[in-house]
Design an enzyme around this catalytic site. Structure first.
Site, PDB file in Angstrom:
ATOM      1  N   LYS A  24       0.790  -1.156  -0.122  1.00 58.18           N
ATOM      2  CA  LYS A  24       0.005   0.225  -0.038  1.00 58.18           C
ATOM      3  C   LYS A  24       0.806   1.112   0.006  1.00 58.18           C
ATOM      4  O   LYS A  24       2.053   1.266   0.090  1.00 58.18           O
ATOM      5  CB  LYS A  24      -0.976   0.063   1.220  1.00 58.18           C
ATOM      6  CG  LYS A  24      -1.822  -1.115   1.276  1.00 58.18           C
ATOM      7  CD  LYS A  24      -2.793  -0.924   2.271  1.00 58.18           C
ATOM      8  CE  LYS A  24      -3.253   0.225   2.836  1.00 58.18           C
ATOM      9  NZ  LYS A  24      -3.918   1.086   1.664  1.00 58.18           N
ATOM     10  N   GLU A  60      -2.650   5.141   7.287  1.00 58.39           N
ATOM     11  CA  GLU A  60      -3.265   4.074   7.128  1.00 58.39           C
ATOM     12  C   GLU A  60      -3.030   2.779   7.967  1.00 58.39           C
ATOM     13  O   GLU A  60      -3.828   2.102   8.541  1.00 58.39           O
ATOM     14  CB  GLU A  60      -3.019   3.412   5.588  1.00 58.39           C
ATOM     15  CG  GLU A  60      -3.697   4.455   4.569  1.00 58.39           C
ATOM     16  CD  GLU A  60      -3.332   4.180   3.147  1.00 58.39           C
ATOM     17  OE1 GLU A  60      -3.781   4.593   2.145  1.00 58.39           O
ATOM     18  OE2 GLU A  60      -2.501   3.550   2.645  1.00 58.39           O
TER      19      GLU A  60
HETATM   20  C1  5RP Z   1      -3.087   4.928  -0.640  1.00 63.52           C
HETATM   21  C2  5RP Z   1      -3.187   3.538  -0.932  1.00 63.52           C
HETATM   22  C3  5RP Z   1      -4.384   3.076  -1.718  1.00 63.52           C
HETATM   23  O1  5RP Z   1      -5.173   2.377  -0.831  1.00 63.52           O
HETATM   24  C4  5RP Z   1      -3.959   2.301  -2.656  1.00 63.52           C
HETATM   25  O2  5RP Z   1      -2.980   3.239  -3.382  1.00 63.52           O
HETATM   26  C5  5RP Z   1      -4.793   2.168  -3.664  1.00 63.52           C
HETATM   27  O3  5RP Z   1      -5.554   3.177  -4.294  1.00 63.52           O
HETATM   28  P1  5RP Z   1      -6.683   2.828  -5.301  1.00 63.52           P
HETATM   29  O4  5RP Z   1      -7.864   2.652  -4.724  1.00 63.52           O
HETATM   30  O5  5RP Z   1      -6.690   4.290  -5.737  1.00 63.52           O
HETATM   31  O6  5RP Z   1      -6.322   2.047  -6.351  1.00 63.52           O
HETATM   32  O7  5RP Z   1      -2.472   2.801  -0.108  1.00 63.52           O
HETATM   33  O8  5RP Z   1      -1.726   5.211  -0.016  1.00 63.52           O
END
Ligand code: 5RP
Length: 229
Positions: A101, A110
């Protein structure tokens, strides 16, 4: 004669899983909310039941703004002792719930909000499901003065680290730090890898979520939402 239906777009799959995640929201409680385009669909869906929840703990400035704009109360993480559920997206997820992530640079908050929650529900379209982590460039939030030495450590492991840029400048996270994106790693032991990199001086957070893995994944597929536990 039946007319063939067009396959759902990636955006429609995100909407589908965003709505499906409402089933995990506990009425009367505070919900943990992640960051990203899939979570934005969840936040939009959550607004339809905003009168049934106390509010949310958010993992980014962006999600906080979206939640508030939709009339959902946002609580400081320090004012909450635990959450029943945290709902967030992923850049990669494997069959065991281990994730990469941080594509949206929100990985540190997160992980903090995920650590408050009893259950992590990952929402993602099927393109995010992988056999093994490592294809997506691994985001690592770092203290700027340590970026060079951390990049060299990844190089010694066979990876190539680049500083994430925005508008010609190093991207600055919600926490005032920088992001390295590391390509070329094969993360075969996510728990050990996360523990190892977390110990390097200057690493704020590594984007492997193994200690805070997903308990449930709602995966948007051509034939609907697949639940992986
Ligand atoms: C942000 C994250 C998001 O959960 C990850 O990048 C997925 O994003 P998306 O739903 O836009 O594909 O870790 O830091």
């Amino acid at each position: 004669m039946t007319t063939p239906t067009a396959p759902l777009t990636q955006d429609e799959l995100k909407t589908l899983v965003g709505q499906a995640a409402l089933h995990y929201v506990v009425p009367g409680e505070i919900v943990g909310v992640g960051t990203g385009s899939t979570v934005n669909k969840f936040i939009d869906a959550l607004a339809t039941m905003k009168d049934q929840i106390k509010g949310a703990v958010s993992s980014s400035v962006a999600s906080t703004a979206r939640l508030k704009a939709l009339g959902i109360t946002v609580f400081d993480a320090n004012d909450v002792q635990s959450l029943s559920v945290y709902i967030d997206g992923a850049d990669e997820i494997d069959g065991q719930g281990y994730m990469v992530k941080g594509g949206g640079a929100a990985l540190t908050r997160e992980k903090i909000v995920a650590a408050l929650a009893k259950q992590f529900v990952c929402i993602a379209d099927e393109s995010k499901l992988v056999a093994a982590l490592g294809n997506f460039p691994l985001p690592v939030e770092v203290i700027p003065m340590a970026a060079g030495q951390i990049a060299r450590k990844f190089e010694a492991m066979g990876g190539t680290a680049t500083l994430r840029m925005k508008d010609g400048q190093p991207l600055v996270t919600d926490n005032g730090q920088h992001i390295l994106d590391v390509r070329g790693l094969q993360i075969t032991e996510p728990l050990a890898f996360e523990s190892q990199v977390n110990q390097w001086p200057g690493v704020v957070t590594v984007g492997v979520f193994a200690h805070q893995k997903a308990h449930v994944c709602l995966l948007g597929c051509a034939d609907g939402v697949r639940t992986i536990t």
